[in-house]
Design an enzyme around this catalytic site. Structure first.
Site, PDB file in Angstrom:
ATOM      1  N   SER A  63       1.213  -1.571   0.411  1.00  7.42           N
ATOM      2  CA  SER A  63       0.176  -0.077   0.166  1.00  7.42           C
ATOM      3  C   SER A  63       0.565   0.891   0.240  1.00  7.42           C
ATOM      4  CB  SER A  63      -0.893  -0.276   1.206  1.00  7.42           C
ATOM      5  OG  SER A  63      -1.467  -1.371   1.511  1.00  7.42           O
TER       6      SER A  63
HETATM    7  N1  SAH Z   1      -0.825  -5.066   3.551  1.00  6.06           N
HETATM    8  C1  SAH Z   1      -0.069  -5.054   2.816  1.00  6.06           C
HETATM    9  C2  SAH Z   1      -0.713  -4.916   1.723  1.00  6.06           C
HETATM   10  C3  SAH Z   1      -2.133  -5.316   0.879  1.00  6.06           C
HETATM   11  S1  SAH Z   1      -2.179  -5.895  -0.279  1.00  6.06           S
HETATM   12  C4  SAH Z   1       1.258  -4.165   2.476  1.00  6.06           C
HETATM   13  O1  SAH Z   1       1.327  -3.907   3.729  1.00  6.06           O
HETATM   14  O2  SAH Z   1       2.099  -4.926   1.812  1.00  6.06           O
HETATM   15  C5  SAH Z   1      -3.833  -7.024   0.447  1.00  6.06           C
HETATM   16  C6  SAH Z   1      -3.394  -8.054   0.324  1.00  6.06           C
HETATM   17  O3  SAH Z   1      -4.790  -9.027   0.530  1.00  6.06           O
HETATM   18  C7  SAH Z   1      -2.851  -9.380  -1.137  1.00  6.06           C
HETATM   19  O4  SAH Z   1      -1.443  -9.814  -0.131  1.00  6.06           O
HETATM   20  C8  SAH Z   1      -4.245 -10.622  -0.483  1.00  6.06           C
HETATM   21  O5  SAH Z   1      -3.391 -11.614  -1.217  1.00  6.06           O
HETATM   22  C9  SAH Z   1      -4.242 -10.450   0.295  1.00  6.06           C
HETATM   23  N2  SAH Z   1      -5.484 -11.367   0.303  1.00  6.06           N
HETATM   24  C10 SAH Z   1      -6.757 -11.371  -0.033  1.00  6.06           C
HETATM   25  N3  SAH Z   1      -8.219 -11.904  -0.307  1.00  6.06           N
HETATM   26  C11 SAH Z   1      -7.832 -12.401   1.030  1.00  6.06           C
HETATM   27  C12 SAH Z   1      -8.284 -12.944   1.972  1.00  6.06           C
HETATM   28  N4  SAH Z   1      -8.987 -13.835   2.143  1.00  6.06           N
HETATM   29  N5  SAH Z   1      -7.219 -13.790   3.304  1.00  6.06           N
HETATM   30  C13 SAH Z   1      -6.221 -13.438   3.251  1.00  6.06           C
HETATM   31  N6  SAH Z   1      -5.041 -12.497   2.406  1.00  6.06           N
HETATM   32  C14 SAH Z   1      -6.133 -12.039   1.836  1.00  6.06           C
END
Ligand code: SAH
Length: 216
Positions: A63
């Site tokens: 992000s």
């Molecule tokens: N917080 C992260 C960025 C998040 S991007 C950082 O600091 O880098 C969103 C992430 O959520 C992705 O890696 C994606 O694979 C994950 N994601 C999406 N759906 C999800 C779910 N149901 N359970 C766990 N992770 C999930």
């Protein structure tokens, strides 16, 4: 003479966050301390302190720093808090949370991202973070409750199954809206008598998807 000023790109980083309205000193200090360049792909290191999201493995993103700082500030973290993050991605948000809270459990649906983030967090010495492979939208019932819950992938509705895991006095923050396009960051506070809901700012996150990813 050796200067103890932070390098110029980090000074700009702080300035941008302040200019955009981040005022909590502990959050600003943490943003300065956690090395974002360690959480991005090798090729993106140079741009790690610009205020933009960057691509990571598995088609996901780390992000934008402002959004990380803003969500963290909205959580009003204290050292005793147990925090749940859904969407580990690079592990950067989890590392930021870990400096301000007691314990952080972060859940990721891609094994590769979970493994890389776990190794990175361990190497950097954030000992109060646990990285779990799983579906954050469908966690086993024995996980929780939590003082704070942060969802860092877009959900079309607030997942009831997460709201239930929030302690009284707890705060949950999540981007709610269509998977493609703009979402609204929503903050829920659980009080003695019920739930308060506040809509904050517009954001863009990658979608939260069901199940553990089949791909590695
Ligand atoms: N917080 C992260 C960025 C998040 S991007 C950082 O600091 O880098 C969103 C992430 O959520 C992705 O890696 C994606 O694979 C994950 N994601 C999406 N759906 C999800 C779910 N149901 N359970 C766990 N992770 C999930």
């Amino acid at each position: 003479m050796i200067s103890n000023q932070p390098p110029p790109e980090k000074m700009m980083f702080q300035l941008t966050l302040r200019r955009r309205g981040i005022s909590d000193q502990a959050v600003l200090r943490t943003m300065e301390e956690v090395p974002r360049d360690e959480f991005v792909d090798e090729a993106d290191r140079e741009g790690a302190y610009r205020d933009s999201a960057l691509p990571i493995a598995c088609g996901q993103t780390i992000s934008q720093p402002f959004v990380v700082a803003y969500m963290t500030e909205q959580l009003q973290l204290q050292k005793a808090h147990r925090v749940l993050e859904i969407g580990t991605g690079s592990g950067y948000q989890a590392a930021v949370l870990s400096r301000l809270a007691g314990q952080v459990l972060t859940v990721e649906r891609y094994r590769k991202l979970a493994d890389v983030a776990r190794a990175r967090i361990e190497k950097l010495g954030y000992h109060n973070v646990e990285v779990m492979l799983g579906d954050g939208l469908n966690l086993p019932p024995n996980i929780g409750p939590f003082d704070r819950i942060i969802v860092t992938a877009a959900v079309e509705q607030l997942p009831e199954n997460l709201v239930e895991r929030l302690e009284v006095g707890g705060i949950l923050i999540a981007p709610v809206g269509p998977h493609q396009g703009v979402q609204t960051l929503v903050r829920l506070s659980r009080t003695e008598t019920g739930i308060e809901r506040k809509e904050l700012v517009e954001v863009r996150f990658v979608p939260a998807l069901p199940g553990v990813a089949r791909e590695l």
